[in-house]
Design an enzyme around this catalytic site. Sequence first.
Site, PDB file in Angstrom:
ATOM      1  CG  ASN A  17      -1.728   1.233   1.387  1.00 21.90           C
ATOM      2  OD1 ASN A  17      -1.757   2.073   0.486  1.00 21.90           O
ATOM      3  ND2 ASN A  17      -2.403   1.376   2.516  1.00 21.90           N
ATOM      4  CD1 TRP A  18       3.427   0.807  -2.740  1.00 26.64           C
ATOM      5  CD2 TRP A  18       3.570   1.871  -4.710  1.00 26.64           C
ATOM      6  NE1 TRP A  18       4.091  -0.020  -3.619  1.00 26.64           N
ATOM      7  CE2 TRP A  18       4.196   0.606  -4.837  1.00 26.64           C
ATOM      8  CE3 TRP A  18       3.546   2.712  -5.824  1.00 26.64           C
ATOM      9  CZ2 TRP A  18       4.780   0.174  -6.019  1.00 26.64           C
ATOM     10  CZ3 TRP A  18       4.138   2.284  -7.008  1.00 26.64           C
ATOM     11  CH2 TRP A  18       4.746   1.020  -7.097  1.00 26.64           C
ATOM     12  CE  LYS A  19      -0.194   3.230   4.721  1.00 25.37           C
ATOM     13  NZ  LYS A  19      -0.073   3.298   6.165  1.00 25.37           N
ATOM     14  CG  HIS A  38      -5.799   1.987   5.269  1.00 26.43           C
ATOM     15  ND1 HIS A  38      -5.357   2.899   6.202  1.00 26.43           N
ATOM     16  CD2 HIS A  38      -4.783   1.101   5.105  1.00 26.43           C
ATOM     17  CE1 HIS A  38      -4.115   2.577   6.574  1.00 26.43           C
ATOM     18  NE2 HIS A  38      -3.753   1.494   5.919  1.00 26.43           N
ATOM     19  CD  GLU A  51      -2.919   5.505   6.713  1.00 31.04           C
ATOM     20  OE1 GLU A  51      -2.920   5.514   5.473  1.00 31.04           O
ATOM     21  OE2 GLU A  51      -2.002   4.980   7.391  1.00 31.04           O
ATOM     22  CD  GLU A  67      -3.450  -2.282   7.328  1.00 30.80           C
ATOM     23  OE1 GLU A  67      -2.449  -2.614   6.698  1.00 30.80           O
ATOM     24  OE2 GLU A  67      -3.961  -1.152   7.255  1.00 30.80           O
ATOM     25  N   GLY A  85       2.643   2.413  10.782  1.00 27.85           N
ATOM     26  CA  GLY A  85       3.623   3.490  10.612  1.00 27.85           C
ATOM     27  C   GLY A  85       4.299   3.908  11.903  1.00 27.85           C
ATOM     28  CB  SER A 135       5.349  -1.674  12.087  1.00 29.10           C
ATOM     29  OG  SER A 135       4.950  -0.325  12.289  1.00 29.10           O
ATOM     30  N   GLY A 193       2.962  -1.035   4.308  1.00 26.52           N
ATOM     31  CA  GLY A 193       3.039   0.394   4.013  1.00 26.52           C
ATOM     32  C   GLY A 193       4.487   0.782   3.742  1.00 26.52           C
ATOM     33  N   GLY A 194       5.162   1.313   4.770  1.00 24.48           N
ATOM     34  CA  GLY A 194       6.524   1.854   4.628  1.00 24.48           C
ATOM     35  C   GLY A 194       7.479   0.943   3.877  1.00 24.48           C
TER      36      GLY A 194
END
Length: 256
Positions: free
Chosen positions: A11-13, A97, A99, A169, A175, A215, A236-237
């Site tokens: 997930n590159w956000k 998600h 977010e 999640e 993150g 993470s 993510g990251g």
Amino acid sequence: MSSRKKLIAGNWKMNKTSADAVSLVQEIVSAIGKQTDVDVVVCPPFTSLESVGKALDGANVKLGAQNVHPEPSGAYTGEISVGMLRAFFASYVIIGHSERRTYFAETDAFINQKVLASLKGQLKPILCVGETLGERESGATLRVVQTQLESGLEGVSKDLMTSVVIAYEPVWAIGTGKVATVEQAQEVHAFIRALLAKNFGEATAQKVRILYGGSMKPANAPELLSQKDIDGGLIGGASLESRSFLDLVKAAAAVK
Ligand code: 13P
């Protein structure tokens, strides 16, 4: 070993221009080659879907989006429909998600509409669920996850349920560098699978993939991915750089 194929999704956000996205995906595609042990999905921002989709042509990496609107078309400024995503050959879409739930006030009912619209348009939803730190500390984790899961999946048929992917999640792990312990993650994954069995039958529940997100990194992935009910990761990251993303794919392939 479970019969479910592991799935690693990036997930590159809100990261990367179209040009940067293509460079990253080219590195991923050339390293992944013809491997089929693990399903691999990348979810770039809308603005890179077309260019990344072209770069993925013929590759063993699938394209996903990060959001979708439930209506097929109309006066919804700034929104994107299932048909528009399918036109770029996207096959997955992240829905619900945390977010989006937090910053864009998405409700379980709205998320459910997106899930139903996606399935109707042959787009596989990756439905995200997870508790906040406060909810975990007050002992509400399983109740919160149950509500998000059951509301999000309302009206989904048993047949279509096998096209849905669930992502657990925990919000406090996203993150933050704080990863759930394997026991914490496996407990919730097993709970989700038991709910799926209750609502859709045991055979269907055994087919649905439940990803962990929060993470996940090459260092902690092997232990998480070897849990009975953890079928992959929503990253993510560590998905923004080819080396760490590819190491996660390798970690998933190595789980026996
Ligand atoms: P991080 O891997 O950066 O914690 O993000 C997880 C996530 O939100 C994936 O959807």
